[in-house]
Scaffold this motif. Sequence first.
Motif, short mmCIF file in Angstrom:
data_model
loop_
_atom_site.label_atom_id
_atom_site.label_comp_id
_atom_site.label_asym_id
_atom_site.label_seq_id
_atom_site.Cartn_x
_atom_site.Cartn_y
_atom_site.Cartn_z
N UNK A 54 40.05 36.49 40.85
CA UNK A 54 39.86 35.08 39.90
C UNK A 54 41.31 34.78 39.39
N UNK A 55 41.94 35.92 38.63
CA UNK A 55 43.25 35.63 38.09
C UNK A 55 44.21 35.24 38.94
N UNK A 56 44.11 36.00 40.04
CA UNK A 56 45.20 35.68 41.07
C UNK A 56 44.94 34.11 41.43
N UNK A 57 43.71 33.74 41.49
CA UNK A 57 43.24 32.18 41.95
C UNK A 57 43.94 31.31 41.12
N UNK A 58 43.66 31.67 39.74
CA UNK A 58 44.09 30.68 38.58
C UNK A 58 45.54 30.43 38.70
N UNK A 59 46.20 31.67 38.75
CA UNK A 59 47.72 31.74 38.69
C UNK A 59 48.20 30.78 39.88
N UNK A 60 47.56 30.89 41.11
CA UNK A 60 47.88 30.16 42.02
C UNK A 60 47.86 28.61 42.01
N UNK A 61 46.76 28.14 41.31
CA UNK A 61 46.40 26.99 41.13
C UNK A 61 47.17 26.27 39.93
N UNK A 62 47.46 27.12 39.04
CA UNK A 62 48.33 26.67 38.18
C UNK A 62 49.79 26.50 38.71
N UNK A 63 50.13 27.22 39.55
CA UNK A 63 51.33 26.99 40.10
C UNK A 63 51.61 25.70 41.13
N UNK B 73 29.10 51.40 41.89
CA UNK B 73 28.96 50.43 42.70
C UNK B 73 29.06 48.99 42.19
N UNK B 74 28.22 48.92 41.04
CA UNK B 74 27.98 47.51 40.18
C UNK B 74 29.39 47.19 39.61
N UNK B 75 30.08 48.12 39.11
CA UNK B 75 31.33 47.83 38.17
C UNK B 75 32.55 47.56 39.18
N UNK B 76 32.71 47.82 40.27
CA UNK B 76 33.80 47.77 41.20
C UNK B 76 33.82 46.19 41.70
N UNK B 77 32.82 45.59 42.14
CA UNK B 77 33.05 44.17 42.42
C UNK B 77 33.27 43.18 41.35
N UNK B 78 32.87 43.47 40.14
CA UNK B 78 33.17 42.61 38.88
C UNK B 78 34.83 42.68 38.51
N UNK B 79 35.21 43.96 38.61
CA UNK B 79 36.69 43.95 38.25
C UNK B 79 37.57 43.31 39.40
N UNK B 80 37.18 43.82 40.53
CA UNK B 80 37.83 43.01 42.00
C UNK B 80 37.67 41.56 41.64
N UNK B 81 36.51 41.10 41.38
CA UNK B 81 36.42 39.66 41.47
C UNK B 81 37.12 39.08 40.20
N UNK B 82 37.25 39.72 38.91
CA UNK B 82 38.05 39.44 37.86
C UNK B 82 39.71 39.02 38.34
N UNK B 83 39.98 40.05 39.02
CA UNK B 83 41.54 40.20 39.30
C UNK B 83 41.47 38.95 40.36
#
Length: 191
Positions: free
Chosen positions: A47-56, A35-45
């Motif tokens: 966050x990566x989408x959010x960064x790509x969106x902000x860069x665009x 349970x603890x690992x799933x939110x971290x991986x989800x949050x990282x993914x």
Amino acid sequence: MTDSQFVPDGEAVGEGVEEPLSPTGATPEEGEATVEETPVEFAAAEEGDRIAELEKLVEERTADLQRLGAEYVNYKKRVDRDRDQARAAGVESVLSDFMPVLDAISLARQHDDIAGGFKMVADELEKVTAKHGLVVFGEVGEVFDPNLHDALMEVPMEEPVEVTTVSQVMQQGYQLKGRVIRPARVGVANP
């Protein structure tokens, strides 16, 4: 109590106690994410989408800013050019209105009819028009140029000429900053 003992903090201990369930209701098996690992991986993914969106978004805003900057520079150049053209048109209009006065002064000079205070006024008027770029042309002996002269008649000269030459000036011509405002009206002598 039968098979399990009661523990004061509310947990049951003993035989018949099952492993805690994951939020999905399934027990974790080896190799699966907890349970603890799933939110971290989800949050990282996420966050990566959010960064790509902000860069665009940054790229789009930068391109918009560059386009607006270029439009402003072009607008400023256009306004400056239009202002210069309007100023030149105003000067040309005023100087065109003074041409009959300048013609009268020229005729008076030819007949030695300028003296005293009128001579000073005529000289000042000619200085002001020259300051604004008005050039008088059309003299006897100049080579005839159809871009500058308007030939009204043929008037032979006493001396033979090798090229078509201005032999008589009826009305002087005027140029303003290299552009002919009025051609000189002349008589010409042909070779």
